[in-house]
Design a protein around this motif. Structure first.
Motif, PDB file in Angstrom:
ATOM      1  N   PHE A  12      91.715  -4.968  33.034  1.00 55.26           N
ATOM      2  CA  PHE A  12      92.461  -4.367  31.927  1.00 55.26           C
ATOM      3  C   PHE A  12      91.511  -3.513  31.103  1.00 55.26           C
ATOM      4  CE2 PHE A  12      95.019  -8.119  32.899  1.00 55.26           C
ATOM      5  CZ  PHE A  12      96.312  -7.621  32.842  1.00 55.26           C
ATOM      6  N   ILE A  13      91.944  -2.298  30.745  1.00 56.73           N
ATOM      7  CA  ILE A  13      91.159  -1.425  29.869  1.00 56.73           C
ATOM      8  C   ILE A  13      92.012  -1.123  28.647  1.00 56.73           C
ATOM      9  CG2 ILE A  13      90.098   0.843  29.619  1.00 56.73           C
ATOM     10  CD1 ILE A  13      89.300   0.682  32.543  1.00 56.73           C
ATOM     11  N   ILE A  14      91.541  -1.557  27.500  1.00 55.13           N
ATOM     12  CA  ILE A  14      92.336  -1.485  26.272  1.00 55.13           C
ATOM     13  C   ILE A  14      91.724  -0.479  25.310  1.00 55.13           C
ATOM     14  CG2 ILE A  14      93.227  -2.818  24.300  1.00 55.13           C
ATOM     15  CD1 ILE A  14      91.931  -4.786  27.221  1.00 55.13           C
ATOM     16  N   ASN A  15      92.538   0.475  24.866  1.00 62.03           N
ATOM     17  CA  ASN A  15      92.094   1.409  23.829  1.00 62.03           C
ATOM     18  C   ASN A  15      92.573   0.885  22.475  1.00 62.03           C
ATOM     19  OD1 ASN A  15      91.643   3.453  22.022  1.00 62.03           O
ATOM     20  ND2 ASN A  15      92.770   5.031  23.125  1.00 62.03           N
ATOM     21  N   PRO A  16      91.672   0.344  21.643  1.00 65.67           N
ATOM     22  CA  PRO A  16      92.091  -0.269  20.383  1.00 65.67           C
ATOM     23  C   PRO A  16      92.643   0.730  19.372  1.00 65.67           C
ATOM     24  CG  PRO A  16      89.699  -0.105  20.457  1.00 65.67           C
ATOM     25  CD  PRO A  16      90.198   0.334  21.805  1.00 65.67           C
ATOM     26  N   ILE A  42      87.317  -3.353  26.232  1.00 63.57           N
ATOM     27  CA  ILE A  42      87.831  -2.619  25.069  1.00 63.57           C
ATOM     28  C   ILE A  42      87.043  -1.307  24.975  1.00 63.57           C
ATOM     29  CG2 ILE A  42      88.258  -2.660  22.573  1.00 63.57           C
ATOM     30  CD1 ILE A  42      89.678  -4.973  23.853  1.00 63.57           C
ATOM     31  N   THR A  43      87.732  -0.181  24.968  1.00 59.97           N
ATOM     32  CA  THR A  43      87.008   1.096  24.880  1.00 59.97           C
ATOM     33  C   THR A  43      86.455   1.294  23.470  1.00 59.97           C
ATOM     34  OG1 THR A  43      89.007   2.373  24.347  1.00 59.97           O
ATOM     35  CG2 THR A  43      88.437   2.155  26.674  1.00 59.97           C
ATOM     36  N   LEU A  52      84.167   3.701  32.429  1.00 62.93           N
ATOM     37  CA  LEU A  52      84.404   2.367  32.990  1.00 62.93           C
ATOM     38  C   LEU A  52      85.038   2.446  34.374  1.00 62.93           C
ATOM     39  CD1 LEU A  52      85.790   0.617  29.779  1.00 62.93           C
ATOM     40  CD2 LEU A  52      83.641   0.034  30.936  1.00 62.93           C
ATOM     41  N   VAL A  53      86.028   3.313  34.512  1.00 59.89           N
ATOM     42  CA  VAL A  53      86.737   3.427  35.801  1.00 59.89           C
ATOM     43  C   VAL A  53      85.848   4.113  36.843  1.00 59.89           C
ATOM     44  CG1 VAL A  53      88.799   4.320  36.961  1.00 59.89           C
ATOM     45  CG2 VAL A  53      88.974   3.377  34.664  1.00 59.89           C
ATOM     46  N   SER A  54      85.016   5.049  36.416  1.00 58.21           N
ATOM     47  CA  SER A  54      84.060   5.683  37.345  1.00 58.21           C
ATOM     48  C   SER A  54      83.108   4.640  37.931  1.00 58.21           C
ATOM     49  CB  SER A  54      83.258   6.778  36.639  1.00 58.21           C
ATOM     50  OG  SER A  54      84.113   7.819  36.211  1.00 58.21           O
ATOM     51  N   ILE A  77      91.727   7.342  32.812  1.00 62.98           N
ATOM     52  CA  ILE A  77      91.724   6.355  33.897  1.00 62.98           C
ATOM     53  C   ILE A  77      92.142   7.003  35.220  1.00 62.98           C
ATOM     54  CG2 ILE A  77      92.908   4.277  34.754  1.00 62.98           C
ATOM     55  CD1 ILE A  77      92.913   3.270  31.815  1.00 62.98           C
ATOM     56  N   ALA A  78      93.216   7.789  35.197  1.00 59.52           N
ATOM     57  CA  ALA A  78      93.693   8.453  36.418  1.00 59.52           C
ATOM     58  C   ALA A  78      92.666   9.467  36.926  1.00 59.52           C
ATOM     59  CB  ALA A  78      95.032   9.125  36.167  1.00 59.52           C
ATOM     60  N   ALA A  79      92.041  10.207  35.995  1.00 59.76           N
ATOM     61  CA  ALA A  79      91.048  11.220  36.384  1.00 59.76           C
ATOM     62  C   ALA A  79      89.850  10.571  37.067  1.00 59.76           C
ATOM     63  CB  ALA A  79      90.601  12.018  35.159  1.00 59.76           C
TER      64      ALA A  79
END
Length: 310
Positions: A12-16, A42-43, A52-54, A77-79
């Motif tokens: 899970f990647i959360i943008n607060p 948490i970003t 993070l996704v890279s 995230i998609a990029a």
């Protein structure tokens, strides 16, 4: 049981910051209902989700990456997942516009995630690419002109934060559409597409779409598909100010395309050039200015990403 299930990590990647902090509150409630192994990040800054996704994309592990945020978070995230085989992407919509979730796979609770990981599958999905002085990827839409000026105004406003708190964030967009209507200076646009050149005067906006929605549910490009290898360009020009307001009123249903001042193209590639500096946006986030005579090339990226097939 699939091979994916045996080795799949759940991230899970959360943008607060998303939804004026609503995303973090939503995550805390959601996390209490999770009863499967997972990791959560948490970003901490713009671009952090991409980083993070890279890093995950460079690992051999199969991962389901679920973004908790809005359109900007999901674009990152998609990029980062574009061209990365081991990653499958989904979201829990938690921003103010949530256009990403109108087209791409999303979960509403932990039980849905649990059911998905019992028999996971991915769906190859197009991502848009715009090349000017730099190259950027966009999941839903990228544009220049009035819509970008509105996005800039909304994102810098205290009103948006206040309206988000009382769950009326979409109202901020409408308020700034009306405000920007009286201040925006129209521009000239040149479009190169399929070896033809088109010139437009008195242009309000030019939006390149990968999927139908932008601006918090406006159906700007009704025929766009993320599986056809094409992008759609919508040019709105030659409209008096008050008539533009009437056109915007029809965008939610997609019937704005009936106006003669709304022109649409569908191609693999567009090259756009403007006669003066004009604001740009990427998936609703401001992306600086398109400078005069600088050519912006929009095309479907050669790299696809995998969304969760629900």
């Amino acid at each position: 049981m699939s091979v994916w299930h045996i080795h799949m990590k759940i991230i899970f990647i959360i943008n607060p910051q998303a939804g004026n902090g609503a995303a973090l509150l939503k995550w805390h409630k959601f996390a209490k209902t999770i009863d499967f192994p997972h990791e959560a990040f948490i970003t901490e800054f713009s671009g952090h989700a991409f980083q993070l996704v890279s890093q995950l994309a460079a690992q051999p592990d199969k991962s389901l990456v679920i973004g908790f945020g809005g359109d900007g978070t999901m674009r990152e995230i998609a990029a980062a997942a574009a061209g990365a085989g081991p990653l499958i992407i989904a979201s829990v919509p938690a921003g103010s516009g949530n256009d990403f979730a109108r087209t791409f796979s999303c979960f509403s609770n932990a039980q849905e995630v649990q059911r998905y990981i019992e028999s996971p599958a991915g769906l190859a999905t197009d991502i848009g690419q715009v090349t000017g002085t730099t190259e950027q990827l966009f999941a839903s839409s990228s544009g220049i002109g009035f819509d970008a000026a509105v996005a800039q105004a909304v994102n810098h406003s205290r009103m948006k934060r206040w309206l988000n708190k009382i769950r009326l964030g979409k109202l901020a967009y409408l308020i700034f559409v009306i405000k920007t209507l009286f201040t925006f200076q129209k521009f000239q646009l040149t479009v190169e597409a399929n070896e033809a050149v088109h010139h437009f005067d008195d242009v309000w906006l030019a939006t390149v779409s990968n999927q139908p929605y932008f601006g918090g549910g406006m159906k700007i490009s009704p025929c766009s598909s993320v599986h056809d290898g094409l992008l759609e360009l919508t040019v709105v020009h030659g409209l008096p100010r008050l008539k533009l307001l009437a056109v915007f009123g029809t965008v939610f249903s997609g019937s704005h395309t009936n106006f003669s001042e709304v022109v649409q193209f569908s191609e693999k590639c567009f090259v756009l050039a403007v006669d003066r500096p004009v604001p740009r946006h990427m998936d609703g986030d401001e992306a600086g200015m398109a400078s005069a005579k600088e050519e912006l090339e929009f095309r479907v990226s050669a790299k696809q990403w995998q969304q969760a097939k629900l």
